[in-house]
Design a protein around this motif. Structure first.
Motif, PDB file in Angstrom:
ATOM      1  N   GLU A   1      -9.376  -1.340   3.351  1.00  0.00           N
ATOM      2  CA  GLU A   1      -8.969  -1.035   1.973  1.00  0.00           C
ATOM      3  C   GLU A   1      -7.537  -0.509   1.933  1.00  0.00           C
ATOM      4  O   GLU A   1      -6.750  -0.887   1.071  1.00  0.00           O
ATOM      5  CB  GLU A   1      -9.927  -0.004   1.374  1.00  0.00           C
ATOM      6  CG  GLU A   1      -9.554   0.443  -0.013  1.00  0.00           C
ATOM      7  CD  GLU A   1     -10.376   1.638  -0.482  1.00  0.00           C
ATOM      8  OE1 GLU A   1     -10.099   2.109  -1.595  1.00  0.00           O
ATOM      9  OE2 GLU A   1     -11.256   2.095   0.258  1.00  0.00           O
ATOM     10  N   GLU A   2      -7.193   0.346   2.884  1.00  0.00           N
ATOM     11  CA  GLU A   2      -5.845   0.905   2.924  1.00  0.00           C
ATOM     12  C   GLU A   2      -4.811  -0.156   3.288  1.00  0.00           C
ATOM     13  O   GLU A   2      -3.690  -0.130   2.775  1.00  0.00           O
ATOM     14  CB  GLU A   2      -5.802   2.077   3.902  1.00  0.00           C
ATOM     15  CG  GLU A   2      -6.586   3.270   3.405  1.00  0.00           C
ATOM     16  CD  GLU A   2      -6.798   4.349   4.444  1.00  0.00           C
ATOM     17  OE1 GLU A   2      -7.124   5.477   4.047  1.00  0.00           O
ATOM     18  OE2 GLU A   2      -6.647   4.066   5.661  1.00  0.00           O
ATOM     19  N   LEU A   3      -5.186  -1.101   4.142  1.00  0.00           N
ATOM     20  CA  LEU A   3      -4.262  -2.202   4.455  1.00  0.00           C
ATOM     21  C   LEU A   3      -4.022  -3.078   3.230  1.00  0.00           C
ATOM     22  O   LEU A   3      -2.900  -3.550   3.008  1.00  0.00           O
ATOM     23  CB  LEU A   3      -4.808  -3.035   5.612  1.00  0.00           C
ATOM     24  CG  LEU A   3      -4.759  -2.361   6.991  1.00  0.00           C
ATOM     25  CD1 LEU A   3      -5.470  -3.216   8.030  1.00  0.00           C
ATOM     26  CD2 LEU A   3      -3.334  -2.072   7.403  1.00  0.00           C
ATOM     27  N   LYS A   4      -5.042  -3.270   2.414  1.00  0.00           N
ATOM     28  CA  LYS A   4      -4.858  -4.011   1.154  1.00  0.00           C
ATOM     29  C   LYS A   4      -3.937  -3.244   0.222  1.00  0.00           C
ATOM     30  O   LYS A   4      -3.118  -3.841  -0.480  1.00  0.00           O
ATOM     31  CB  LYS A   4      -6.196  -4.266   0.481  1.00  0.00           C
ATOM     32  CG  LYS A   4      -7.031  -5.304   1.181  1.00  0.00           C
ATOM     33  CD  LYS A   4      -8.350  -5.517   0.468  1.00  0.00           C
ATOM     34  CE  LYS A   4      -9.205  -6.512   1.220  1.00  0.00           C
ATOM     35  NZ  LYS A   4     -10.517  -6.689   0.584  1.00  0.00           N
ATOM     36  N   MET A   5      -4.054  -1.919   0.226  1.00  0.00           N
ATOM     37  CA  MET A   5      -3.174  -1.103  -0.602  1.00  0.00           C
ATOM     38  C   MET A   5      -1.730  -1.211  -0.115  1.00  0.00           C
ATOM     39  O   MET A   5      -0.803  -1.282  -0.927  1.00  0.00           O
ATOM     40  CB  MET A   5      -3.652   0.353  -0.594  1.00  0.00           C
ATOM     41  CG  MET A   5      -4.989   0.549  -1.281  1.00  0.00           C
ATOM     42  SD  MET A   5      -5.705   2.182  -1.005  1.00  0.00           S
ATOM     43  CE  MET A   5      -4.584   3.199  -1.923  1.00  0.00           C
ATOM     44  N   ILE A   6      -1.533  -1.237   1.194  1.00  0.00           N
ATOM     45  CA  ILE A   6      -0.188  -1.393   1.756  1.00  0.00           C
ATOM     46  C   ILE A   6       0.365  -2.757   1.375  1.00  0.00           C
ATOM     47  O   ILE A   6       1.532  -2.885   0.988  1.00  0.00           O
ATOM     48  CB  ILE A   6      -0.210  -1.191   3.286  1.00  0.00           C
ATOM     49  CG1 ILE A   6      -0.523   0.273   3.611  1.00  0.00           C
ATOM     50  CG2 ILE A   6       1.109  -1.607   3.907  1.00  0.00           C
ATOM     51  CD1 ILE A   6      -0.788   0.542   5.078  1.00  0.00           C
ATOM     52  N   ARG A   7      -0.467  -3.798   1.454  1.00  0.00           N
ATOM     53  CA  ARG A   7      -0.033  -5.147   1.050  1.00  0.00           C
ATOM     54  C   ARG A   7       0.388  -5.151  -0.417  1.00  0.00           C
ATOM     55  O   ARG A   7       1.422  -5.705  -0.778  1.00  0.00           O
ATOM     56  CB  ARG A   7      -1.166  -6.149   1.263  1.00  0.00           C
ATOM     57  CG  ARG A   7      -0.778  -7.562   0.857  1.00  0.00           C
ATOM     58  CD  ARG A   7      -1.941  -8.411   0.519  1.00  0.00           C
ATOM     59  NE  ARG A   7      -2.692  -7.832  -0.580  1.00  0.00           N
ATOM     60  CZ  ARG A   7      -3.924  -8.185  -0.892  1.00  0.00           C
ATOM     61  NH1 ARG A   7      -4.560  -9.070  -0.181  1.00  0.00           N
ATOM     62  NH2 ARG A   7      -4.534  -7.634  -1.917  1.00  0.00           N
ATOM     63  N   ASP A   8      -0.404  -4.493  -1.265  1.00  0.00           N
ATOM     64  CA  ASP A   8      -0.062  -4.435  -2.684  1.00  0.00           C
ATOM     65  C   ASP A   8       1.229  -3.654  -2.913  1.00  0.00           C
ATOM     66  O   ASP A   8       2.027  -4.006  -3.770  1.00  0.00           O
ATOM     67  CB  ASP A   8      -1.197  -3.821  -3.485  1.00  0.00           C
ATOM     68  CG  ASP A   8      -2.406  -4.737  -3.593  1.00  0.00           C
ATOM     69  OD1 ASP A   8      -2.276  -5.930  -3.253  1.00  0.00           O
ATOM     70  OD2 ASP A   8      -3.476  -4.254  -4.023  1.00  0.00           O
ATOM     71  N   LEU A   9       1.428  -2.591  -2.131  1.00  0.00           N
ATOM     72  CA  LEU A   9       2.656  -1.810  -2.262  1.00  0.00           C
ATOM     73  C   LEU A   9       3.878  -2.645  -1.886  1.00  0.00           C
ATOM     74  O   LEU A   9       4.954  -2.468  -2.444  1.00  0.00           O
ATOM     75  CB  LEU A   9       2.582  -0.562  -1.381  1.00  0.00           C
ATOM     76  CG  LEU A   9       3.756   0.400  -1.512  1.00  0.00           C
ATOM     77  CD1 LEU A   9       3.711   1.104  -2.859  1.00  0.00           C
ATOM     78  CD2 LEU A   9       3.753   1.404  -0.394  1.00  0.00           C
ATOM     79  N   ILE A  10       3.722  -3.561  -0.952  1.00  0.00           N
ATOM     80  CA  ILE A  10       4.809  -4.462  -0.577  1.00  0.00           C
ATOM     81  C   ILE A  10       5.002  -5.534  -1.641  1.00  0.00           C
ATOM     82  O   ILE A  10       6.120  -5.909  -1.985  1.00  0.00           O
ATOM     83  CB  ILE A  10       4.513  -5.102   0.800  1.00  0.00           C
ATOM     84  CG1 ILE A  10       4.511  -4.033   1.882  1.00  0.00           C
ATOM     85  CG2 ILE A  10       5.507  -6.202   1.123  1.00  0.00           C
ATOM     86  CD1 ILE A  10       3.961  -4.496   3.218  1.00  0.00           C
ATOM     87  N   MET A  11       3.897  -6.014  -2.201  1.00  0.00           N
ATOM     88  CA  MET A  11       3.933  -7.149  -3.115  1.00  0.00           C
ATOM     89  C   MET A  11       4.406  -6.777  -4.523  1.00  0.00           C
ATOM     90  O   MET A  11       5.166  -7.531  -5.139  1.00  0.00           O
ATOM     91  CB  MET A  11       2.528  -7.758  -3.195  1.00  0.00           C
ATOM     92  CG  MET A  11       2.414  -8.944  -4.106  1.00  0.00           C
ATOM     93  SD  MET A  11       0.755  -9.623  -4.103  1.00  0.00           S
ATOM     94  CE  MET A  11      -0.225  -8.239  -4.619  1.00  0.00           C
ATOM     95  N   LEU A  12       4.002  -5.639  -5.052  1.00  0.00           N
ATOM     96  CA  LEU A  12       4.294  -5.293  -6.450  1.00  0.00           C
ATOM     97  C   LEU A  12       5.790  -5.188  -6.762  1.00  0.00           C
ATOM     98  O   LEU A  12       6.212  -5.653  -7.822  1.00  0.00           O
ATOM     99  CB  LEU A  12       3.541  -4.025  -6.847  1.00  0.00           C
ATOM    100  CG  LEU A  12       2.024  -4.192  -6.942  1.00  0.00           C
ATOM    101  CD1 LEU A  12       1.346  -2.859  -7.198  1.00  0.00           C
ATOM    102  CD2 LEU A  12       1.648  -5.188  -8.018  1.00  0.00           C
ATOM    103  N   PRO A  13       6.632  -4.604  -5.901  1.00  0.00           N
ATOM    104  CA  PRO A  13       8.069  -4.608  -6.210  1.00  0.00           C
ATOM    105  C   PRO A  13       8.659  -6.015  -6.281  1.00  0.00           C
ATOM    106  O   PRO A  13       9.536  -6.283  -7.103  1.00  0.00           O
ATOM    107  CB  PRO A  13       8.691  -3.808  -5.067  1.00  0.00           C
ATOM    108  CG  PRO A  13       7.614  -2.917  -4.600  1.00  0.00           C
ATOM    109  CD  PRO A  13       6.351  -3.712  -4.761  1.00  0.00           C
TER     110      PRO A  13
END
Length: 160
Positions: free
Chosen positions: A38-50
């Protein structure tokens, strides 16, 4: 989670102090170290959203520049999408901060974007292929667009 976690009877004085400390130590050890899925998905989203914000901003600038009959509506739509992305990015950053996870920009090599992250003292790299990032961005932007056009469908999905 054990069978006893939800049972209120085990919160009484029957539990010895050293057993409670062992249980808490075991529970705390589970929260340290490597990032969960779940945290890796959050990191992916943090990279993707900007990246999504940048793409949306470019589309907004282009919509403002090109004369069109529906120009104002395109601008409002893109602004709504950008607002939702910004809101999700804010909550994501807050959640990662609460979980003691920090993500740093790193490098791009061979079409892979690498970011270094520190998760509760454990340091590692997260890499995502540029094409995978693009496809995930297009899926996510489509999801935002459909949630704007059909707000009742988004509410029904959240209730499930």
């Amino acid at each position: 989670m054990t069978k006893l976690d939800g049972n209120e009877r085990w919160k009484s004085k029957m539990l010895l102090t050293e057993h409670q400390e062992q249980y808490q130590d075991r529970h705390n050890k589970a929260l340290t170290g490597r990032a969960t899925t779940e945290e890796l998905k959050m990191i992916r989203d943090l990279i993707m959203l900007p990246h999504m914000l940048t793409m949306s901003n470019k589309s907004l600038q282009e919509a403002r520049r090109v004369p069109n009959l529906y120009k104002r509506y395109f601008e409002q739509f893109i602004q709504l999408v950008m607002d939702r992305i910004s809101k999700e990015l804010f909550t994501l950053r807050r959640e990662l901060k609460n979980r003691n996870i920090k993500v740093f920009d790193d490098e791009t090599a061979d079409g892979i974007i690498y970011h270094r992250y520190v998760c509760r003292g454990y340091e590692d790299k997260f890499g995502i292929v540029r094409e995978a990032l693009r496809s995930e961005i297009s899926v996510r932007l489509a999801k935002y667009a459909s949630s704007i056009f059909n707000p009742e469908s988004k509410e029904s999905q959240e209730q499930r």
